[in-house]
Every structure is written in C-alpha cells, then in structure tokens.
Design a protein around this motif. Structure first.
Motif, PDB file in Angstrom:
ATOM      1  N   LEU A  10      -8.002 -11.525   8.234  1.00 37.17           N
ATOM      2  CA  LEU A  10      -7.193 -10.144   7.730  1.00 37.17           C
ATOM      3  C   LEU A  10      -5.976 -10.795   6.678  1.00 37.17           C
ATOM      4  CD1 LEU A  10      -6.008  -7.290   8.291  1.00 37.17           C
ATOM      5  CD2 LEU A  10      -4.471  -8.147   9.726  1.00 37.17           C
TER       6      LEU A  10
ATOM      7  N   TRP B 215      -6.063  -9.686   2.739  1.00 38.89           N
ATOM      8  CA  TRP B 215      -4.601  -8.932   2.203  1.00 38.89           C
ATOM      9  C   TRP B 215      -4.269  -9.754   1.009  1.00 38.89           C
ATOM     10  CZ3 TRP B 215      -1.100  -7.935   7.154  1.00 38.89           C
ATOM     11  CH2 TRP B 215      -1.525  -6.827   7.630  1.00 38.89           C
TER      12      TRP B 215
ATOM     13  N   LEU C 122      -6.585  -8.661  -2.215  1.00 41.48           N
ATOM     14  CA  LEU C 122      -6.292  -7.216  -2.593  1.00 41.48           C
ATOM     15  C   LEU C 122      -5.686  -7.248  -3.944  1.00 41.48           C
ATOM     16  CD1 LEU C 122      -7.739  -4.910  -1.216  1.00 41.48           C
ATOM     17  CD2 LEU C 122      -5.406  -4.526  -0.069  1.00 41.48           C
ATOM     18  N   PRO C 123      -4.512  -7.841  -4.260  1.00 44.16           N
ATOM     19  CA  PRO C 123      -3.831  -7.579  -5.550  1.00 44.16           C
ATOM     20  C   PRO C 123      -4.731  -7.986  -6.678  1.00 44.16           C
ATOM     21  CG  PRO C 123      -2.556  -9.040  -3.751  1.00 44.16           C
ATOM     22  CD  PRO C 123      -3.834  -8.846  -3.246  1.00 44.16           C
TER      23      PRO C 123
ATOM     24  N   LEU D 216      -6.324  -4.920  -7.656  1.00 47.45           N
ATOM     25  CA  LEU D 216      -5.570  -3.624  -7.852  1.00 47.45           C
ATOM     26  C   LEU D 216      -4.512  -3.649  -9.006  1.00 47.45           C
ATOM     27  CD1 LEU D 216      -4.996  -2.241  -4.128  1.00 47.45           C
ATOM     28  CD2 LEU D 216      -6.624  -1.416  -5.849  1.00 47.45           C
ATOM     29  N   VAL D 217      -3.811  -5.048  -9.131  1.00 45.99           N
ATOM     30  CA  VAL D 217      -3.041  -5.213 -10.256  1.00 45.99           C
ATOM     31  C   VAL D 217      -3.582  -6.038 -11.375  1.00 45.99           C
ATOM     32  CG1 VAL D 217      -0.589  -5.984 -10.515  1.00 45.99           C
ATOM     33  CG2 VAL D 217      -1.489  -5.122  -8.305  1.00 45.99           C
ATOM     34  N   PRO D 218      -3.162  -5.592 -12.376  1.00 44.77           N
ATOM     35  CA  PRO D 218      -3.511  -6.425 -13.765  1.00 44.77           C
ATOM     36  C   PRO D 218      -2.990  -7.937 -13.647  1.00 44.77           C
ATOM     37  CG  PRO D 218      -2.186  -4.441 -14.228  1.00 44.77           C
ATOM     38  CD  PRO D 218      -2.320  -4.601 -12.796  1.00 44.77           C
TER      39      PRO D 218
ATOM     40  N   CYS E 158      -1.392 -11.544 -14.517  1.00 47.67           N
ATOM     41  CA  CYS E 158      -0.372 -11.850 -15.385  1.00 47.67           C
ATOM     42  C   CYS E 158       0.509 -10.929 -15.723  1.00 47.67           C
ATOM     43  CB  CYS E 158      -0.958 -12.670 -16.604  1.00 47.67           C
ATOM     44  SG  CYS E 158      -2.264 -13.732 -16.334  1.00 47.67           S
TER      45      CYS E 158
END
Lengths: 120, 305
Positions: A104, A108, A111-112, A115-117, A119
């Motif tokens: 898990l 987790w 995941l970023p 989902l997140v650009p 730098c």
C-alpha cells in the motif's frame, strides 16, 4: 528452517525493507532528474522519470508479493501444529501483514509521479 | 485585512480553502462516527457488542475504511496540487528575496524595486519567483497560496491571481533567526489602473526637496551614511543591503510589519532599531543624528509617497 538462536525478525521486516529501498530509489531518481534537467527526458520513447518510477514500483510490488505469498503459504500449509517449535505463527502473520502494508505504501508513494508534474 | 486560509482572495487560495474544509469537516465526521461506535461498544447490548467485535467489523472499519479514505484523499490532494501548478501565459512576474528580516520585492519587467509590500493588480495572472539572500525563509500569504520555501541558490516559482481588491498579510513561515516573528509583509490587491499609478510613482526619481526642513532631512540622510545600505530612486544613494526606501511614506508598515508607519514610529525606528527589533542589521542612529536632524530625516522619508 529457522536455525536456533537466529532471529525471525528479518523475515517479518522484508516488506518494509523493500518499501524503504523503493522510496529511496524513486526519491533519488526524481531529485537527480530535476537537478540535472532530465525531467523532460525520454527513453525509448517513454517519459524518463515516470517510466523509471513505474518500473521500480512494479519490481517492488513483485518483491512484496513474493514475500506475502510465501508467508501466506506457510500460514495455510505445514505450520499449524508446530507453533513454538519453529517459526511462531504470529511472526508469519506479521510478515504477511507488513507485506500488505508495504504494498500500500509503495502504491501511495508512486502515485504523485503520475498526478503531479515533476520538479514543480 | 485578510490573513487566513479560510479567507481566500483568489482561485488558487479558494482551492486550498476547499481542501481545508474537506479535511476539517471530514475529520469531524469520522471523529463523531468513532465516538458513536465507542459508545455502542461500551453501552450497547450483547448483540451489538458481538457484531462490533467481530473480525469482519474490525477489518472493515480498521483496515478497509482508512485505506479507502486516505487513498481517495491522496488522489484528490494531488489533483489540487497539479491544478495549482498550471497558469495562464504571459503573466506579471514578481521576484521576492527573503532576507533577515525583511523582503526585497522586484518587478523585473518594470525595473522597479521595493520592500515589504507587494502590489498586485486584481485579475492578472502573476508568476512569483522567490529565493533567499541569506538563510532559508518561507513566503506565506495564507489568503493567497500555500507556503513557498525561499532557499539560497534556488528559485521557487508559483502562479496565482487575486480576484478582488484588499490587503493581505503575509508572514515568514520558516524559522530564520531571532526576529523571525517580526518578518511580515503586506500584499495590496488593487485595480489595474491604481497598480499602474503606483508603479509610475515608484519609477519616478526622487528630487531634492525645496522645503528647507525636508531639504535638511535629505542632507542629514546623506551625511549619516544611510545610503550605504538603502536606495532611494533617482538619488545618489543606491545601497542594496537594506530595504529600498522609495515611497517609504506610502507603505502600510515599517520594519517588515513591525510598526505602523507614521512620523513618530519612523523617527523612533531610526534612533533605536535595536531596541525595537534586536538583532536586525540596522545600527542605531541616535548618536549619529541630533534631535532636529532625526526629525528632518524622518519627515523627508515620510514625504516619499
């Protein structure tokens, strides 16, 4: 299997060790890519950083799956009735639970990247 | 004045406020649910207690529920973070450098420098670029955006905009030394025309005043060596280690949000800055300037607006 006097703790911690290695590697890979300007880079047509992180994540998940599966088999299989002699049932159960928790945590922290650009 | 995450002044701040409310209300709801279950476990009948203590209930409430809630929150939060990173093209660029214990503010496209106060036109996309001149600081205007670390040798960027006029307070949010608590600033959100007028005033060179008392202040400012650290646009004084003083009289505060800005506080600050904000870089001038000179310097600086 267990040598007398040999601690069973490393087996129970195997999942956490995989999680820590995965965390260190993807954190390092992302930081190096940002610092060296490789964040937009591509490798074999794939975006470099997400591909690397997803590859490492797949490897880490495979490793904790093996750890978890082996623990599961020992729980289901020949362990019953031998409690206290070889590997305490509780430690096998702990190995399985920690492997699930580690899986898990690995999901987790990967995941970023999706989902997140990078730098930002 | 706006100084709260719950009082958003722009679309980015609004998304952060939404997330805050989701966490507050969601946390409260889960807390109440847990308390209700606890009450049932303590005072419920044997059937209720047996069901609550069953393995299935523990796995559902203790494992599945937190995993689902936390996973959903993680995805949602990362979505907000990703949305905050996007911006419109050709924004207004503003550079802010954190220093012990004040803020240098530059508008590189307009070639102006100011300090401790950031004017921003309403409705314009702004790109903020922050760094530090000494130690790590953090730029935080709760009604505008999240905290942005100011790190020596690194430029951090954020995009944001403001959708109504007002005054917002900001504060250094990373301990940076003895006067960290007195390192604040103000953001003035104003209409485009007003902003342009402010920029015009800031760009206009300051001339030597005609009025004798103010001229005496100008003279004393130079003789006391203030210009070694401070700049006033259009004058011979161009020091950069202290805040730029062009339009000082028009600012909302003195010494980075430490004092209200009027003649008495300004004179007091020049005479004894170490008594007001010990450890800041400005030495006391009460032994350099005599009484009339001190009043003249303060009067001249207050006239710059």
């Amino acid at each position: 299997m267990q040598v007398a006097g040999f601690s069973p703790i490393p087996a129970a911690l195997a999942g956490l060790i995989v999680w820590a290695a995965h965390f260190g590697l993807i954190y390092g890979a992302n930081a190096v890519a940002c610092a060296r300007g490789l964040a937009g880079g591509r490798w074999l047509g794939l975006p470099l950083v997400p591909a690397l992180v997803l590859g490492l994540t797949a490897l880490a998940l495979l490793a904790v799956a093996v750890i978890g599966l082996r623990a599961w088999q020992r729980l289901e299989g020949g362990l019953s009735g031998q409690e206290g002699e070889n590997e305490p049932r509780f430690m096998v159960w702990l190995t399985l639970a920690i492997a699930l928790l580690s899986a898990l945590a690995i999901l987790w922290e990967a995941l970023p990247v999706l989902l997140v650009p990078a730098c930002a | 004045m706006h100084h709260s995450v719950l009082s958003p002044m722009g679309p980015e701040a609004a998304r952060i406020a939404e997330l805050s409310w989701l966490l507050f209300l969601g946390g409260a709801a889960i807390f109440l649910l847990v308390m209700l279950l606890l009450a049932l476990a303590l005072g419920g009948g044997p059937g209720v207690r047996r069901r609550l203590g069953a393995r299935r209930a523990i796995l559902a409430g203790g494992v599945a529920f937190p995993v689902l809630v936390l996973s959903a929150l993680l995805v949602h939060t990362l979505g907000v973070a990703a949305a905050l990173g996007l911006g419109e093209p050709a924004p207004l660029r503003i550079e802010v450098t954190g220093r012990q214990y004040w803020w240098e503010v530059r508008y590189p496209d307009r070639e102006v420098v100011t300090a401790n106060e950031i004017h921003i036109p309403v409705g314009r996309a702004v790109e903020l670029l922050v760094d530090s001149g000494d130690v790590i600081h953090s730029f935080w205007v709760p009604s505008l955006h999240g905290k942005i670390d100011m790190i020596p040798g690194r430029v951090n960027r954020r995009r944001f905009s403001l959708d109504r006029p007002g005054v917002l307070r900001g504060q250094c949010a990373e301990f940076c030394g003895t006067q960290h608590a007195l390192m604040a600033f103000f953001v003035v959100a104003e209409e485009e025309a007003e902003f342009e007028r402010w920029l015009e005033r800031l760009r206009a060179p300051v001339a030597k005043p005609e009025e004798p008392f103010l001229a005496q202040g100008w003279q004393a400012f130079g003789q006391a060596g203030c210009g070694a650290c401070h700049a006033v646009r259009g004058t011979p004084w161009a020091g950069r280690s202290g805040p730029d003083l062009t339009l000082l009289g028009g600012r909302l505060s003195l010494a980075a949000g430490t004092l209200d800005n009027h003649l008495a506080t300004l004179a007091g600050w020049i005479a004894g800055p170490q008594d007001i904000k010990p450890g800041n870089r400005m030495p006391a001038f009460n032994t350099v300037l005599d009484g009339p000179e001190l009043r003249a310097v303060a009067a001249w600086l207050e006239s710059l607006r």
